[in-house]
Design a protein around this motif. Sequence first.
Motif, PDB file in Angstrom:
ATOM      1  N   LEU A 280      30.138  24.423  34.766  1.00  0.00           N
ATOM      2  CA  LEU A 280      29.726  23.470  35.796  1.00  0.00           C
ATOM      3  C   LEU A 280      30.649  23.544  37.001  1.00  0.00           C
ATOM      4  N   VAL A 284      31.401  18.277  39.548  1.00  0.00           N
ATOM      5  CA  VAL A 284      30.428  17.657  38.639  1.00  0.00           C
ATOM      6  C   VAL A 284      31.170  17.087  37.436  1.00  0.00           C
ATOM      7  N   TYR A 289      27.065  14.777  32.915  1.00  0.00           N
ATOM      8  CA  TYR A 289      26.110  15.859  32.660  1.00  0.00           C
ATOM      9  C   TYR A 289      25.699  15.891  31.183  1.00  0.00           C
ATOM     10  N   ASP A 293      21.954  15.291  29.839  1.00  0.00           N
ATOM     11  CA  ASP A 293      21.300  16.385  29.126  1.00  0.00           C
ATOM     12  C   ASP A 293      20.749  15.929  27.773  1.00  0.00           C
ATOM     13  N   ASP A 301      19.653  17.420  37.089  1.00  0.00           N
ATOM     14  CA  ASP A 301      19.988  17.523  38.508  1.00  0.00           C
ATOM     15  C   ASP A 301      21.494  17.354  38.666  1.00  0.00           C
ATOM     16  N   LEU A 302      22.177  18.391  39.145  1.00  0.00           N
ATOM     17  CA  LEU A 302      23.626  18.337  39.266  1.00  0.00           C
ATOM     18  C   LEU A 302      24.071  17.356  40.339  1.00  0.00           C
ATOM     19  N   GLU A 303      23.198  17.092  41.315  1.00  0.00           N
ATOM     20  CA  GLU A 303      23.584  16.162  42.375  1.00  0.00           C
ATOM     21  C   GLU A 303      23.765  14.739  41.832  1.00  0.00           C
ATOM     22  N   CYS A 305      25.079  14.071  39.029  1.00  0.00           N
ATOM     23  CA  CYS A 305      26.250  14.059  38.145  1.00  0.00           C
ATOM     24  C   CYS A 305      27.544  14.324  38.901  1.00  0.00           C
TER      25      CYS A 305
END
Length: 353
Positions: A280, A284, A289, A293, A301-303, A305
């Motif tokens: 990652l 993040v 995350y 998940d 969506d990484l944004e 996290c």
Amino acid sequence: MSSITSRPSDNAILPQTAPEQRWQQAWRETDTRLRSTTRAAAATAPVVSRSARVNKLDADLLDTELSDMLREPVTKALSLLKPGLIDTYRLEVDTLIRALLFWLSVGSHRRATYGQALQNLTYKTSNNGRLGWRIHLFGIVSIGGGYLWTQITKRMSYDGWADAPRKSLRNRLWRLASWMERMSRLAALANLLAFFSAGQYKSVVERLLGLRLVNARPQLSHSVSFEFLNRQLVWHAFTEFVMFALPLVNPARARAWVVRSTRSLLRLPQISIDPKVAELPGNVCAICYTDADKQTDTQVDLESCVCVNPYITECGHRFCYVCVKTQMMAEGDEFVCLRCGCRVTSICAYSET
């Protein structure tokens, strides 16, 4: 000749009547002694063994367990009708269950509760008086009186009678109720000490009404096996210990310790690093995350996290302050970094400068 012949007949009668008179006199004396001994024995208080005291207390515990067993389905049924209904009428439900059990057991021909019947006990008056009206009065006072007293004191407390002016009628009634409650507790304590000493009456109401618990069948002093009682005692002690020790155990820390110990015994790394988490971006939060998940089957969506108020660990990885602090408080020294597997013991605020 007539006088001579009459003497033998008189002499023949005397040996037959003299023993009868002596037997009758001996019986009258013995009967008098037996009657006096019987009256003295009746006036003497009966000796109650220590096991009989234990049986009477065990009977109360059995009746309490039976009431709890009946209360659970009733509570579930009422909770389906309206949320919070059982909390509003909990006292009424408990009183109704106790009254129903009393009427089906003591109020009938049994003259004993179900717990007392298991302990081979039954009610009997101390002076051989009428038992029916005393039994009904005992139920009314012990169950109905307790319900009314609880309702009265609760209403007085809710209405603030204790905070009323000292010379007002409400404050006087509140102080009178408090005094009566203290006196009843002192009377209950004195009666309990007397019960431990004599074993006759286990409650004040029973003492006032002259109701004693005696063996229903003297030839059978105990209906419940001691093996069963020992199992119940051990199980009760074990559950009490578990309820005492459970709040002292941290589930998250215990789980982390078990996982770490198991992996150490199997010669595995301290933690299984997920390659996706290890790769990652640095901004993040791995904890956010991982949680996201687990809750979705699609790509996270990484944004969503990105670290909020980022803090950095000794190993150089960033996390949200709330996330990493919560994990450290939950797992303690067993918390490890999700990116590299190093143990985390301290954190500090992250600054890009």
